[in-house]
Scaffold this motif. Structure first.
Motif, PDB file in Angstrom:
ATOM      1  N   HIS A  40      -1.355   2.743  28.482  1.00 28.09           N
ATOM      2  CA  HIS A  40      -1.880   2.982  27.116  1.00 28.09           C
ATOM      3  C   HIS A  40      -1.455   1.762  26.271  1.00 28.09           C
ATOM      4  O   HIS A  40      -2.080   1.413  25.290  1.00 28.09           O
ATOM      5  CB  HIS A  40      -1.469   4.176  26.564  1.00 28.09           C
ATOM      6  CG  HIS A  40      -2.295   5.405  27.286  1.00 28.09           C
ATOM      7  ND1 HIS A  40      -3.451   5.750  27.281  1.00 28.09           N
ATOM      8  CD2 HIS A  40      -1.480   6.066  28.239  1.00 28.09           C
ATOM      9  CE1 HIS A  40      -3.732   6.637  28.236  1.00 28.09           C
ATOM     10  NE2 HIS A  40      -2.321   6.912  28.642  1.00 28.09           N
ATOM     11  N   ALA A  41      -0.201   0.988  26.602  1.00 28.53           N
ATOM     12  CA  ALA A  41       0.505   0.228  25.437  1.00 28.53           C
ATOM     13  C   ALA A  41       0.505  -1.106  26.090  1.00 28.53           C
ATOM     14  O   ALA A  41       1.052  -1.315  27.163  1.00 28.53           O
ATOM     15  CB  ALA A  41       1.848   0.966  25.132  1.00 28.53           C
ATOM     16  N   PHE A  42       0.566  -2.145  25.236  1.00 29.86           N
ATOM     17  CA  PHE A  42       1.028  -3.611  25.570  1.00 29.86           C
ATOM     18  C   PHE A  42       2.189  -3.876  24.791  1.00 29.86           C
ATOM     19  O   PHE A  42       2.253  -3.669  23.516  1.00 29.86           O
ATOM     20  CB  PHE A  42      -0.313  -4.512  25.203  1.00 29.86           C
ATOM     21  CG  PHE A  42       0.439  -5.902  25.422  1.00 29.86           C
ATOM     22  CD1 PHE A  42       0.214  -6.496  26.515  1.00 29.86           C
ATOM     23  CD2 PHE A  42       0.675  -6.796  24.187  1.00 29.86           C
ATOM     24  CE1 PHE A  42       0.702  -7.674  26.847  1.00 29.86           C
ATOM     25  CE2 PHE A  42       1.116  -7.940  24.211  1.00 29.86           C
ATOM     26  CZ  PHE A  42       1.140  -8.369  25.816  1.00 29.86           C
ATOM     27  N   MET A  43       3.168  -4.102  25.277  1.00 24.74           N
ATOM     28  CA  MET A  43       4.395  -4.862  24.782  1.00 24.74           C
ATOM     29  C   MET A  43       4.931  -6.099  25.350  1.00 24.74           C
ATOM     30  O   MET A  43       4.864  -6.429  26.563  1.00 24.74           O
ATOM     31  CB  MET A  43       5.522  -3.487  24.929  1.00 24.74           C
ATOM     32  CG  MET A  43       5.632  -3.093  26.259  1.00 24.74           C
ATOM     33  SD  MET A  43       6.871  -4.082  27.134  1.00 24.74           S
ATOM     34  CE  MET A  43       8.662  -3.427  26.231  1.00 24.74           C
ATOM     35  N   VAL A  44       5.806  -6.689  24.635  1.00 20.03           N
ATOM     36  CA  VAL A  44       6.532  -7.748  25.261  1.00 20.03           C
ATOM     37  C   VAL A  44       8.004  -7.376  24.727  1.00 20.03           C
ATOM     38  O   VAL A  44       8.277  -7.289  23.522  1.00 20.03           O
ATOM     39  CB  VAL A  44       6.236  -9.205  24.617  1.00 20.03           C
ATOM     40  CG1 VAL A  44       7.136 -10.268  25.122  1.00 20.03           C
ATOM     41  CG2 VAL A  44       4.796  -9.533  25.092  1.00 20.03           C
ATOM     42  N   ALA A  45       8.848  -7.349  25.936  1.00 18.84           N
ATOM     43  CA  ALA A  45       9.955  -6.747  25.278  1.00 18.84           C
ATOM     44  C   ALA A  45      10.907  -7.680  24.288  1.00 18.84           C
ATOM     45  O   ALA A  45      10.926  -8.859  24.559  1.00 18.84           O
ATOM     46  CB  ALA A  45      11.001  -6.855  26.760  1.00 18.84           C
ATOM     47  N   GLY A  46      11.238  -7.069  23.495  1.00 22.06           N
ATOM     48  CA  GLY A  46      12.268  -7.791  22.239  1.00 22.06           C
ATOM     49  C   GLY A  46      11.280  -8.126  21.245  1.00 22.06           C
ATOM     50  O   GLY A  46      11.728  -8.701  20.245  1.00 22.06           O
ATOM     51  N   ALA A  47       9.896  -8.171  21.404  1.00 22.45           N
ATOM     52  CA  ALA A  47       9.067  -8.413  20.256  1.00 22.45           C
ATOM     53  C   ALA A  47       8.842  -7.448  19.575  1.00 22.45           C
ATOM     54  O   ALA A  47       8.052  -6.489  19.743  1.00 22.45           O
ATOM     55  CB  ALA A  47       7.499  -9.033  20.827  1.00 22.45           C
ATOM     56  N   ALA A  48       9.528  -7.398  18.334  1.00 25.27           N
ATOM     57  CA  ALA A  48       9.653  -6.395  17.434  1.00 25.27           C
ATOM     58  C   ALA A  48       8.783  -6.447  16.235  1.00 25.27           C
ATOM     59  O   ALA A  48       8.872  -5.532  15.262  1.00 25.27           O
ATOM     60  CB  ALA A  48      11.098  -6.042  16.863  1.00 25.27           C
ATOM     61  N   ARG A  49       8.107  -7.562  16.058  1.00 23.50           N
ATOM     62  CA  ARG A  49       6.953  -7.597  14.983  1.00 23.50           C
ATOM     63  C   ARG A  49       5.632  -7.377  15.689  1.00 23.50           C
ATOM     64  O   ARG A  49       5.401  -8.030  16.648  1.00 23.50           O
ATOM     65  CB  ARG A  49       7.258  -8.720  14.168  1.00 23.50           C
ATOM     66  CG  ARG A  49       8.395  -8.787  13.290  1.00 23.50           C
ATOM     67  CD  ARG A  49       8.430  -9.890  12.596  1.00 23.50           C
ATOM     68  NE  ARG A  49       8.833 -11.120  13.117  1.00 23.50           N
ATOM     69  CZ  ARG A  49       8.815 -12.256  13.000  1.00 23.50           C
ATOM     70  NH1 ARG A  49       7.924 -12.771  11.834  1.00 23.50           N
ATOM     71  NH2 ARG A  49       9.117 -13.042  13.805  1.00 23.50           N
ATOM     72  N   MET A  50       4.712  -6.614  14.727  1.00 25.90           N
ATOM     73  CA  MET A  50       3.442  -6.501  15.200  1.00 25.90           C
ATOM     74  C   MET A  50       2.562  -7.779  15.383  1.00 25.90           C
ATOM     75  O   MET A  50       1.948  -7.819  16.458  1.00 25.90           O
ATOM     76  CB  MET A  50       2.879  -5.641  14.262  1.00 25.90           C
ATOM     77  CG  MET A  50       1.178  -5.233  14.633  1.00 25.90           C
ATOM     78  SD  MET A  50       0.893  -4.465  16.510  1.00 25.90           S
ATOM     79  CE  MET A  50       1.472  -2.906  15.750  1.00 25.90           C
ATOM     80  N   ALA A  51       2.673  -8.572  14.718  1.00 24.13           N
ATOM     81  CA  ALA A  51       1.994  -9.932  14.504  1.00 24.13           C
ATOM     82  C   ALA A  51       2.155 -10.787  15.921  1.00 24.13           C
ATOM     83  O   ALA A  51       1.245 -11.357  16.452  1.00 24.13           O
ATOM     84  CB  ALA A  51       2.442 -10.637  13.442  1.00 24.13           C
ATOM     85  N   ILE A  52       3.547 -10.872  16.584  1.00 24.88           N
ATOM     86  CA  ILE A  52       3.927 -11.330  17.569  1.00 24.88           C
ATOM     87  C   ILE A  52       3.221 -10.777  18.834  1.00 24.88           C
ATOM     88  O   ILE A  52       2.709 -11.522  19.677  1.00 24.88           O
ATOM     89  CB  ILE A  52       5.508 -11.329  17.804  1.00 24.88           C
ATOM     90  CG1 ILE A  52       6.100 -12.165  16.856  1.00 24.88           C
ATOM     91  CG2 ILE A  52       5.810 -12.052  19.277  1.00 24.88           C
ATOM     92  CD1 ILE A  52       7.753 -12.092  16.865  1.00 24.88           C
TER      93      ILE A  52
END
Length: 413
Positions: A40-52
């Motif tokens: 359900h979710a897309f993430m990049v480890a350590g990317a803590a800002r939504m824009a990134i």
């Protein structure tokens, strides 16, 4: 798929649909989103800002939809890092390869799983075949599974469907009886017994914790890609309706009016000797759903309920269509949900979890050919699971036991 991944061919609709539907979520560590949550979710480890995160999601989507390469992604990666001033951890080449290959492989596998769920295709090719990816430095646990053949509905695949670790290139294929003979394979009598081990994840992050995973699977990969998309919003089947323990009841009102008069049941009951699959397909078809084809049903009050084959599995992933003498009444249970006489909501103490849960109860009464008394049909739904009840009991006390809580809806006669 791009040549650097070396798996599959060009991107396809199911893969694209799977990735597009993900929600971008900022994270501080890779453990913030774990295992099936990635469906359900897309993430990049350590990317803590939504824009990134949104920029990375867009470029990965381009990679998938246009078949772009790792070299293409690295160019976009450098631009995103420069634009946002992101101080990431790890070397550039390693980091970009992990992000690119993991997202492309897992979305590809999820798309393939969606294809494998097609009922007609599963009838023709009902088995899954595990193939090792051919690594020069293979994981022993993966290598020993090479050539394993099991039915596609075996719970083994819920855990061991590739990708099974970082950089894992193992594959899962659908095969028919003819394929098995042609390839000189032998279906296993049962799934191999795989031991589990406790691993500590997030050691360098803010919240390290222990997880249990099968030996040979990296933490976070112990799930079937895409499966959580169906099951995550669909309650599992439980044996009986939720009843509060003595002394653990909540304030509840009982019905003060009569249940609407029984209606003729326009459908047909099922035979008592059908395969589990046919029972499932019959129920799902009532809502325009099918195996591998989930649907959302909107009830008489506007509540949305996810309908998928996950309804017929318990919390441990075991198929539970029910005993044959009960499964044949599934059309009545479906009718109770589609066209209820009443809908009740109430809080109950669920003894299995030791928690208070909110359940919705759909009640309908039908006259069924061949039965002397009307049948009461109940579909009960909540986060703790769902249960179905059909009984040809006419006495008031039995019917009244279901009609309590808060009455949300009553059919007009």
């Amino acid at each position: 798929m791009a040549s650097s991944v070396k798996y599959g061919s060009l991107p396809f609709g199911e893969q694209i649909s799977f990735f597009r539907s993900k929600i971008a979520i900022p994270t501080k560590a890779w453990t913030d989103i774990y295992a099936g949550e990635h469906d359900h979710a897309f993430m990049v480890a350590g990317a803590a800002r939504m824009a990134i995160v949104e920029d990375f999601q867009k470029t990965i989507s381009d990679m998938i939809e246009q078949g772009k390469t790792l070299a293409d992604f690295r160019k976009d990666f450098d631009q995103i890092v420069e634009r946002h001033g992101w101080a990431y951890k790890g070397g550039r080449n390693w980091r970009t390869r992990v992000i690119y290959e993991t997202n492309l492989r897992q979305s590809y596998h999820a798309g393939r799983e969606a294809q494998m769920a097609d009922p007609e295709l599963r009838k023709a090719r009902p088995y899954g075949l595990y193939r090792h990816g051919g690594s020069t430095d293979p994981r022993p646990e993966h290598l020993e599974l090479d050539g394993l053949v099991l039915p596609l509905d075996d719970p083994f695949w819920d855990v061991w469907s590739p990708q099974n670790g970082w950089g894992c290139t193992c594959k899962k294929f659908m095969v028919s009886e003819a394929d098995i003979k042609r390839l000189k394979l032998q279906p296993a009598a049962k799934a191999p017994d795989k031991k589990s081990e406790t691993r500590v994840i997030g050691i360098r992050g803010p919240n390290p914790r222990e997880v249990s995973v099968p030996v040979g699977i990296d933490p976070g990969f112990e799930h079937r890609p895409g499966a959580n998309r169906l099951r995550g919003v669909t309650p599992n089947q439980i044996d009986e309706p939720i009843r509060s323990e003595p002394g653990r009841t909540f304030p509840s009102r009982r019905a003060t009016s009569e249940l609407p008069a029984a209606r003729p049941f326009g459908g047909k009951l099922l035979s008592a000797d059908l395969p589990d699959r046919e029972y499932m397909e019959s129920f799902l078809a009532e809502f325009g759903a099918g195996i591998g084809k989930p649907a959302t049903f909107i009830d008489a009050t506007g509540e949305r309920i996810a309908i998928s084959e996950a309804l017929f599995f318990d919390a441990k992933g075991r198929l539970k269509v029910g005993k044959r003498d009960r499964a044949r009444y599934l059309p009545l249970i479906a009718s109770a949900l589609k066209s209820p006489d009443e809908i009740w909501v109430a809080a109950e103490w669920h003894r299995a979890t030791g928690q208070a849960v909110l359940r919705r109860r759909y009640i309908a009464r039908f006259e069924v050919d061949g039965q002397d008394t009307p049948g009461i049909s109940v579909f009960e739904w909540g986060r703790a699971g769902w249960a179905g009840v059909t009984a040809f009991q006419s006495y008031d006390e039995y019917i009244a036991s279901f009609r309590q809580g808060v009455l949300l809806y009553q059919r007009e006669e």
